[in-house]
Design a protein around this motif. Structure first.
Motif, PDB file in Angstrom:
ATOM      1  N   ARG A 215       0.833  -1.215   0.000  1.00 51.97           N
ATOM      2  CA  ARG A 215       0.000   0.000   0.000  1.00 51.97           C
ATOM      3  C   ARG A 215       0.861   1.255   0.000  1.00 51.97           C
ATOM      4  NH1 ARG A 215      -2.215   1.155   5.681  1.00 51.97           N
ATOM      5  NH2 ARG A 215       0.009   1.652   5.818  1.00 51.97           N
ATOM      6  N   ASP A 216       1.847   1.278   0.867  1.00 50.20           N
ATOM      7  CA  ASP A 216       2.668   2.474   1.008  1.00 50.20           C
ATOM      8  C   ASP A 216       3.449   2.790  -0.263  1.00 50.20           C
ATOM      9  OD1 ASP A 216       1.689   2.600   3.565  1.00 50.20           O
ATOM     10  OD2 ASP A 216       3.520   1.842   4.525  1.00 50.20           O
ATOM     11  N   LYS A 217       3.864   1.753  -0.981  1.00 51.96           N
ATOM     12  CA  LYS A 217       4.591   1.979  -2.240  1.00 51.96           C
ATOM     13  C   LYS A 217       3.677   2.655  -3.255  1.00 51.96           C
ATOM     14  CE  LYS A 217       8.079   1.330  -5.155  1.00 51.96           C
ATOM     15  NZ  LYS A 217       8.568  -0.023  -5.532  1.00 51.96           N
ATOM     16  N   VAL A 218       2.426   2.223  -3.329  1.00 53.29           N
ATOM     17  CA  VAL A 218       1.485   2.807  -4.280  1.00 53.29           C
ATOM     18  C   VAL A 218       1.085   4.214  -3.854  1.00 53.29           C
ATOM     19  CG1 VAL A 218      -0.750   2.521  -5.423  1.00 53.29           C
ATOM     20  CG2 VAL A 218       0.663   0.518  -4.943  1.00 53.29           C
ATOM     21  N   VAL A 219       0.855   4.409  -2.564  1.00 53.03           N
ATOM     22  CA  VAL A 219       0.516   5.742  -2.055  1.00 53.03           C
ATOM     23  C   VAL A 219       1.621   6.742  -2.410  1.00 53.03           C
ATOM     24  CG1 VAL A 219       0.266   7.117   0.048  1.00 53.03           C
ATOM     25  CG2 VAL A 219      -1.019   4.991  -0.207  1.00 53.03           C
ATOM     26  N   ALA A 220       2.873   6.347  -2.240  1.00 51.26           N
ATOM     27  CA  ALA A 220       3.993   7.233  -2.561  1.00 51.26           C
ATOM     28  C   ALA A 220       4.007   7.578  -4.042  1.00 51.26           C
ATOM     29  CB  ALA A 220       5.313   6.577  -2.144  1.00 51.26           C
ATOM     30  N   ALA A 221       3.711   6.592  -4.890  1.00 50.57           N
ATOM     31  CA  ALA A 221       3.692   6.839  -6.334  1.00 50.57           C
ATOM     32  C   ALA A 221       2.597   7.826  -6.714  1.00 50.57           C
ATOM     33  CB  ALA A 221       3.495   5.520  -7.083  1.00 50.57           C
ATOM     34  N   ILE A 222       1.437   7.723  -6.064  1.00 49.28           N
ATOM     35  CA  ILE A 222       0.328   8.633  -6.360  1.00 49.28           C
ATOM     36  C   ILE A 222       0.629  10.031  -5.846  1.00 49.28           C
ATOM     37  CG2 ILE A 222      -2.097   9.130  -5.850  1.00 49.28           C
ATOM     38  CD1 ILE A 222      -2.572   6.092  -5.823  1.00 49.28           C
ATOM     39  N   ARG A 223       1.164  10.124  -4.652  1.00 45.65           N
ATOM     40  CA  ARG A 223       1.465  11.447  -4.083  1.00 45.65           C
ATOM     41  C   ARG A 223       2.543  12.183  -4.870  1.00 45.65           C
ATOM     42  NH1 ARG A 223       0.951   9.820   2.331  1.00 45.65           N
ATOM     43  NH2 ARG A 223      -1.239  10.481   2.558  1.00 45.65           N
ATOM     44  N   ALA A 224       3.342  11.455  -5.627  1.00 42.93           N
ATOM     45  CA  ALA A 224       4.375  12.074  -6.449  1.00 42.93           C
ATOM     46  C   ALA A 224       3.809  12.699  -7.723  1.00 42.93           C
ATOM     47  CB  ALA A 224       5.444  11.047  -6.804  1.00 42.93           C
ATOM     48  N   GLN A 225       2.533  12.427  -8.021  1.00 42.66           N
ATOM     49  CA  GLN A 225       1.901  12.957  -9.227  1.00 42.66           C
ATOM     50  C   GLN A 225       1.210  14.284  -8.925  1.00 42.66           C
ATOM     51  OE1 GLN A 225       2.820  11.214 -11.855  1.00 42.66           O
ATOM     52  NE2 GLN A 225       3.722   9.852 -10.306  1.00 42.66           N
TER      53      GLN A 225
ATOM     54  N   ASN B  68      -4.752  14.062  -9.665  1.00 41.09           N
ATOM     55  CA  ASN B  68      -5.392  12.846  -9.180  1.00 41.09           C
ATOM     56  C   ASN B  68      -5.338  11.768 -10.258  1.00 41.09           C
ATOM     57  OD1 ASN B  68      -5.928  14.189  -6.816  1.00 41.09           O
ATOM     58  ND2 ASN B  68      -8.029  14.710  -7.371  1.00 41.09           N
ATOM     59  N   VAL B  69      -5.596  10.526  -9.875  1.00 42.28           N
ATOM     60  CA  VAL B  69      -5.297   9.407 -10.765  1.00 42.28           C
ATOM     61  C   VAL B  69      -6.468   8.442 -10.896  1.00 42.28           C
ATOM     62  CG1 VAL B  69      -2.877   9.556 -10.037  1.00 42.28           C
ATOM     63  CG2 VAL B  69      -4.372   7.841  -8.990  1.00 42.28           C
ATOM     64  N   VAL B  70      -6.425   7.678 -11.992  1.00 40.07           N
ATOM     65  CA  VAL B  70      -7.235   6.471 -12.120  1.00 40.07           C
ATOM     66  C   VAL B  70      -6.360   5.321 -11.644  1.00 40.07           C
ATOM     67  CG1 VAL B  70      -8.389   4.881 -13.712  1.00 40.07           C
ATOM     68  CG2 VAL B  70      -8.608   7.354 -14.036  1.00 40.07           C
ATOM     69  N   LEU B  71      -6.795   4.647 -10.600  1.00 39.66           N
ATOM     70  CA  LEU B  71      -5.991   3.590  -9.970  1.00 39.66           C
ATOM     71  C   LEU B  71      -6.552   2.235 -10.370  1.00 39.66           C
ATOM     72  CD1 LEU B  71      -3.770   2.701  -7.981  1.00 39.66           C
ATOM     73  CD2 LEU B  71      -5.426   3.031  -6.127  1.00 39.66           C
TER      74      LEU B  71
ATOM     75  N   ALA C  86      -7.069   3.226  -1.523  1.00 39.37           N
ATOM     76  CA  ALA C  86      -8.267   4.064  -1.585  1.00 39.37           C
ATOM     77  C   ALA C  86      -8.760   4.440  -0.190  1.00 39.37           C
ATOM     78  CB  ALA C  86      -9.366   3.343  -2.358  1.00 39.37           C
ATOM     79  N   GLU C  87      -8.585   3.561   0.763  1.00 46.32           N
ATOM     80  CA  GLU C  87      -8.949   3.886   2.141  1.00 46.32           C
ATOM     81  C   GLU C  87      -8.024   4.955   2.702  1.00 46.32           C
ATOM     82  OE1 GLU C  87     -10.746   3.860   5.892  1.00 46.32           O
ATOM     83  OE2 GLU C  87     -11.469   3.078   3.977  1.00 46.32           O
ATOM     84  N   SER C  88      -6.758   4.944   2.272  1.00 50.19           N
ATOM     85  CA  SER C  88      -5.767   5.881   2.813  1.00 50.19           C
ATOM     86  C   SER C  88      -5.855   7.266   2.190  1.00 50.19           C
ATOM     87  CB  SER C  88      -4.351   5.324   2.598  1.00 50.19           C
ATOM     88  OG  SER C  88      -4.171   4.120   3.307  1.00 50.19           O
ATOM     89  N   ILE C  89      -6.019   7.336   0.851  1.00 48.80           N
ATOM     90  CA  ILE C  89      -5.998   8.646   0.169  1.00 48.80           C
ATOM     91  C   ILE C  89      -7.148   8.728  -0.840  1.00 48.80           C
ATOM     92  CG2 ILE C  89      -3.561   9.208   0.493  1.00 48.80           C
ATOM     93  CD1 ILE C  89      -3.038   8.018  -2.309  1.00 48.80           C
ATOM     94  N   PRO C  90      -8.383   8.650  -0.384  1.00 41.14           N
ATOM     95  CA  PRO C  90      -9.511   8.619  -1.324  1.00 41.14           C
ATOM     96  C   PRO C  90      -9.601   9.857  -2.208  1.00 41.14           C
ATOM     97  CG  PRO C  90     -10.273   9.018   0.927  1.00 41.14           C
ATOM     98  CD  PRO C  90      -8.844   8.612   1.023  1.00 41.14           C
TER      99      PRO C  90
ATOM    100  N   VAL D 244     -15.138   6.516  -3.065  1.00 42.49           N
ATOM    101  CA  VAL D 244     -14.399   6.460  -4.328  1.00 42.49           C
ATOM    102  C   VAL D 244     -15.249   5.783  -5.400  1.00 42.49           C
ATOM    103  CG1 VAL D 244     -12.282   5.653  -5.450  1.00 42.49           C
ATOM    104  CG2 VAL D 244     -12.228   6.367  -3.050  1.00 42.49           C
ATOM    105  N   ASP D 245     -15.228   6.340  -6.609  1.00 46.41           N
ATOM    106  CA  ASP D 245     -15.963   5.804  -7.756  1.00 46.41           C
ATOM    107  C   ASP D 245     -15.287   4.512  -8.233  1.00 46.41           C
ATOM    108  OD1 ASP D 245     -17.841   5.720  -9.750  1.00 46.41           O
ATOM    109  OD2 ASP D 245     -16.867   7.213 -11.024  1.00 46.41           O
ATOM    110  N   LYS D 246     -16.038   3.397  -8.241  1.00 47.57           N
ATOM    111  CA  LYS D 246     -15.430   2.083  -8.484  1.00 47.57           C
ATOM    112  C   LYS D 246     -16.005   1.393  -9.729  1.00 47.57           C
ATOM    113  CE  LYS D 246     -15.262   1.476  -3.468  1.00 47.57           C
ATOM    114  NZ  LYS D 246     -16.138   2.650  -3.226  1.00 47.57           N
ATOM    115  N   TYR D 247     -15.145   0.599 -10.387  1.00 45.39           N
ATOM    116  CA  TYR D 247     -15.514  -0.172 -11.577  1.00 45.39           C
ATOM    117  C   TYR D 247     -14.856  -1.547 -11.481  1.00 45.39           C
ATOM    118  CZ  TYR D 247     -16.631   4.513 -13.210  1.00 45.39           C
ATOM    119  OH  TYR D 247     -17.139   5.777 -13.308  1.00 45.39           O
ATOM    120  N   TYR D 248     -15.475  -2.532 -12.115  1.00 45.98           N
ATOM    121  CA  TYR D 248     -14.895  -3.879 -12.110  1.00 45.98           C
ATOM    122  C   TYR D 248     -14.854  -4.413 -13.542  1.00 45.98           C
ATOM    123  CZ  TYR D 248     -13.325  -8.196  -9.938  1.00 45.98           C
ATOM    124  OH  TYR D 248     -12.543  -9.269  -9.526  1.00 45.98           O
ATOM    125  N   VAL D 249     -13.698  -4.949 -13.927  1.00 46.91           N
ATOM    126  CA  VAL D 249     -13.524  -5.608 -15.225  1.00 46.91           C
ATOM    127  C   VAL D 249     -13.417  -7.102 -14.963  1.00 46.91           C
ATOM    128  CG1 VAL D 249     -12.157  -5.769 -17.331  1.00 46.91           C
ATOM    129  CG2 VAL D 249     -12.311  -3.574 -16.106  1.00 46.91           C
TER     130      VAL D 249
END
Length: 270
Positions: free
Chosen positions: A86-96, A99-102, A116-120, A214-219
């Motif tokens: 989780r923390d690795k992904v959070v860091a990657a998003i905060r570096a942008q 906002n992102v599509v995750l 999503a729970e951490s940085i919605p 958070v707006d969610k989708y499933y493939v």
């Protein structure tokens, strides 16, 4: 004389047209979407390369996260938890800057849920691709135990210290990418690494105030032998996801049907 007057009139009309055009403001540019892609178990960022290429061709920005203990990362398995992922992904998003599509695949679904729970507020859309989608307090292991159609469990070989999980070599392709080209199947087999086991046991905490907003989708991956379609459907329904897509694909649509998966993601970007 008539010719001169006609030419003068044409010039006047042209000048008026040019003046009108100069008054029109250019259409505002739609900023490109930033996609953050998270791979699943026994895999690494290489699996997203065909999709990444297609998204970038449409001028979108793509960040592919390498989870600790996968790919070229040599973090020892005893040091890994779902929170480390989780923390690795959070860091990657905060570096942008935007906002992102995750997007999460398989195990990556557990990770993006925790993110999503951490940085919605940093996530515009949350997309699950053949992924585990936990309710509050659920672990991947608990969800997998309810999957009556998966072929993965019977193919697992735990290490003696229980810190990693292997897959029987003869079952790797049938479980993950039975519908892929020989080149795609070889790519999966050639990049295989044993999977850290501890994160499979870690439960995820989610709340309505954070994850729920958070707006969610499933493939759905309809030919999936690793995460069965019925489990996928149950998880999506339990999370209240109304907008779903279905690909006739194995567990690895980014390699088996990359064009189709890319079209779904591009549609979400629009």
């Amino acid at each position: 004389m008539k010719t001169f007057r006609l030419a003068t009139l044409l010039v006047a009309v042209l000048l008026c047209a040019l003046a009108a055009c100069s008054d029109q403001k250019p259409a505002p540019e739609i900023p490109p979407t930033t996609f953050v892609l998270v791979h699943g178990a026994w895999q690494a960022p290489y699996v997203w390369q065909p999709v990444q290429q297609r998204l970038e061709q449409q001028h979108h920005k793509v960040i592919v996260v390498e989870l600790p203990g996968h790919g070229s990362d040599l973090t020892p398995p005893q040091a890994l938890t779902l929170n480390a992922y989780r923390d690795k992904v959070v860091a990657a998003i905060r570096a942008q800057p935007n906002n992102v599509v995750l997007v999460g695949h398989s195990l990556g679904g557990m990770v993006v849920t925790a993110v999503a729970e951490s940085i919605p507020a940093r996530i515009t859309k949350l997309v699950y691709v053949g992924a585990f989608l936990p309710a509050n307090g659920q672990s991947l292991l608990a969800l997998a135990a309810t999957d009556s159609t998966s072929q993965l469990g019977a193919a697992l070989v735990p290490s003696a210290d229980q810190l990693t999980l292997d897959i029987r070599p003869d079952r790797l392709v049938p479980v993950f990418i039975q519908d892929g080209s020989p080149a795609a199947q070889q790519l999966v087999a050639g990049n295989y690494r044993a999977e850290p086991a501890i994160p499979f046991t870690n439960p995820v905490t989610v709340t309505a105030a954070n994850f729920g907003r958070v707006d969610k989708y499933y493939v759905h991956t309809a030919l999936d032998n690793a995460v069965g379609l019925r489990l996928q459907q149950r998880m999506a329904a339990a999370a209240g996801i109304a907008k779903t897509y279905t690909l006739r694909s194995s567990h690895c649509p980014f390699l088996a049907v990359p064009d189709q998966l890319s079209e779904v993601l591009l549609a979400l970007a629009r």
